[in-house]
Design a protein around this motif. Structure first.
Motif, PDB file in Angstrom:
ATOM      1  N   THR A  37       0.715  -1.204   0.139  1.00  0.00           N
ATOM      2  CA  THR A  37       0.169   0.013   0.091  1.00  0.00           C
ATOM      3  C   THR A  37       0.881   1.214  -0.176  1.00  0.00           C
ATOM      4  OG1 THR A  37      -1.955   1.075   0.974  1.00  0.00           O
ATOM      5  CG2 THR A  37      -0.194   0.172   2.622  1.00  0.00           C
ATOM      6  N   TRP A  38       0.250   2.551   0.000  1.00  0.00           N
ATOM      7  CA  TRP A  38       1.062   3.756   0.045  1.00  0.00           C
ATOM      8  C   TRP A  38       1.565   4.045   1.452  1.00  0.00           C
ATOM      9  CZ3 TRP A  38      -0.563   6.860   3.723  1.00  0.00           C
ATOM     10  CH2 TRP A  38      -1.979   6.874   4.253  1.00  0.00           C
ATOM     11  N   CYS A  39       2.705   4.721   1.663  1.00  0.00           N
ATOM     12  CA  CYS A  39       3.207   4.881   2.892  1.00  0.00           C
ATOM     13  C   CYS A  39       3.866   6.457   2.926  1.00  0.00           C
ATOM     14  CB  CYS A  39       4.306   3.987   2.953  1.00  0.00           C
ATOM     15  SG  CYS A  39       5.234   4.232   4.638  1.00  0.00           S
ATOM     16  N   ASN A  59       8.065  12.316   3.632  1.00  0.00           N
ATOM     17  CA  ASN A  59       7.965  11.830   2.447  1.00  0.00           C
ATOM     18  C   ASN A  59       7.111  10.755   2.208  1.00  0.00           C
ATOM     19  OD1 ASN A  59      10.206  13.476   0.966  1.00  0.00           O
ATOM     20  ND2 ASN A  59      11.424  12.548   2.619  1.00  0.00           N
ATOM     21  N   GLY A  60       6.784  10.364   0.987  1.00  0.00           N
ATOM     22  CA  GLY A  60       5.966   9.196   0.873  1.00  0.00           C
ATOM     23  C   GLY A  60       5.994   8.540  -0.828  1.00  0.00           C
ATOM     24  N   PHE A  61       5.215   7.498  -0.886  1.00  0.00           N
ATOM     25  CA  PHE A  61       5.117   6.816  -2.192  1.00  0.00           C
ATOM     26  C   PHE A  61       4.072   5.923  -2.308  1.00  0.00           C
ATOM     27  CE2 PHE A  61       7.946   4.535   0.863  1.00  0.00           C
ATOM     28  CZ  PHE A  61       7.054   3.067   0.870  1.00  0.00           C
ATOM     29  N   ALA A  62       3.693   5.210  -3.498  1.00  0.00           N
ATOM     30  CA  ALA A  62       2.685   4.538  -3.671  1.00  0.00           C
ATOM     31  C   ALA A  62       3.083   3.559  -4.604  1.00  0.00           C
ATOM     32  CB  ALA A  62       1.586   5.141  -4.056  1.00  0.00           C
ATOM     33  N   PRO A  63       2.613   2.343  -4.455  1.00  0.00           N
ATOM     34  CA  PRO A  63       3.081   1.142  -5.788  1.00  0.00           C
ATOM     35  C   PRO A  63       2.297   1.650  -6.940  1.00  0.00           C
ATOM     36  CG  PRO A  63       2.496   0.097  -3.529  1.00  0.00           C
ATOM     37  CD  PRO A  63       2.258   1.583  -3.559  1.00  0.00           C
ATOM     38  N   SER A 118      11.909   6.984  12.822  1.00  0.00           N
ATOM     39  CA  SER A 118      10.878   7.466  11.964  1.00  0.00           C
ATOM     40  C   SER A 118       9.349   6.957  12.174  1.00  0.00           C
ATOM     41  CB  SER A 118      11.237   7.009  10.302  1.00  0.00           C
ATOM     42  OG  SER A 118      11.317   5.684  10.408  1.00  0.00           O
ATOM     43  N   LEU A 119       8.525   7.867  11.649  1.00  0.00           N
ATOM     44  CA  LEU A 119       6.899   7.739  11.710  1.00  0.00           C
ATOM     45  C   LEU A 119       6.583   7.219  10.711  1.00  0.00           C
ATOM     46  CD1 LEU A 119       5.084   7.740  14.269  1.00  0.00           C
ATOM     47  CD2 LEU A 119       4.196   9.918  13.110  1.00  0.00           C
ATOM     48  N   HIS A 120       5.877   6.007  10.520  1.00  0.00           N
ATOM     49  CA  HIS A 120       5.306   5.607   9.088  1.00  0.00           C
ATOM     50  C   HIS A 120       3.818   5.540   9.228  1.00  0.00           C
ATOM     51  CE1 HIS A 120       9.256   3.781   7.640  1.00  0.00           C
ATOM     52  NE2 HIS A 120       9.526   4.187   9.066  1.00  0.00           N
ATOM     53  N   VAL A 121       3.330   6.043   8.324  1.00  0.00           N
ATOM     54  CA  VAL A 121       1.641   5.869   8.245  1.00  0.00           C
ATOM     55  C   VAL A 121       1.555   5.206   6.916  1.00  0.00           C
ATOM     56  CG1 VAL A 121      -0.464   7.025   7.859  1.00  0.00           C
ATOM     57  CG2 VAL A 121       1.584   8.211   9.040  1.00  0.00           C
TER      58      VAL A 121
END
Length: 171
Positions: free
Chosen positions: A90-92, A124-128, A145-148
């Motif tokens: 999923t996105w992160c 920062n973020g990304f999505a497949p 780090s904090l990951h959502v």
């Protein structure tokens, strides 16, 4: 799972950002923009949690949204610790709370296409697809780090979809 008081701003910001997100690219971009101004410090974790583990990066699930739409995890990286090259389900969105996280990005052929050093306060973020990477603590201090993630990790267990053997080079 009710968020700890220090996470209330983060969880509220994520909920608001996701209300109008129609796809994963929009979701991670809106969540990153919403989390940036409310990113907490490393004190959201107990002193024991901030120690990490000598065995590898350590994750602490801090919140799972009841409807399964997202979860928040803190990851502790001792100096030199790294992940394998991997992608995600999923996105992160990732915000660095302490230390430096070095990220290497790869294309579908496992050719390294970029790298960055992410510093405290950066989000920062990304999505497949397009999320193949590895993370390494290249600094002398513990990184946090904090990951959502756009799923409930308490149900699925891990955000990683696949692990890859090795990189094929650099472009």
């Amino acid at each position: 799972m009710t968020p700890a008081p220090a996470l209330t701003g983060v969880t509220a910001a994520v909920r608001t950002a996701l209300r109008t997100a129609r796809d994963w690219d929009t979701a991670y971009r809106r969540v990153a923009d919403a989390v940036r101004p409310v990113l907490p410090g490393p004190e959201i974790l107990t002193p024991e949690q901030r120690l990490g583990s000598p065995d590898g990066p350590t994750g602490h699930l801090l919140h799972a949204e009841p409807d399964g739409s997202f979860s928040v995890t803190a990851v502790i990286w001792r100096p030199g610790q790294t992940t394998p090259i991997h992608d995600h389900i999923t996105w992160c969105v990732v915000g660095v709370l302490q230390g430096v996280e070095h990220e290497e990005l790869y294309d579908q052929d496992l050719v390294r296409i970029g790298e960055s050093d992410n510093l405290p306060g950066e989000v920062n973020g990304f999505a497949p697809p397009g999320d193949i990477h590895l993370i390494r603590n290249t600094g002398a201090e513990t990184a946090i780090s904090l990951h959502v993630y756009g799923t409930d990790l308490s149900r699925v267990g891990s955000s990683a979809r696949r692990y890859y053997e090795s990189a094929r080079g650099t472009r």
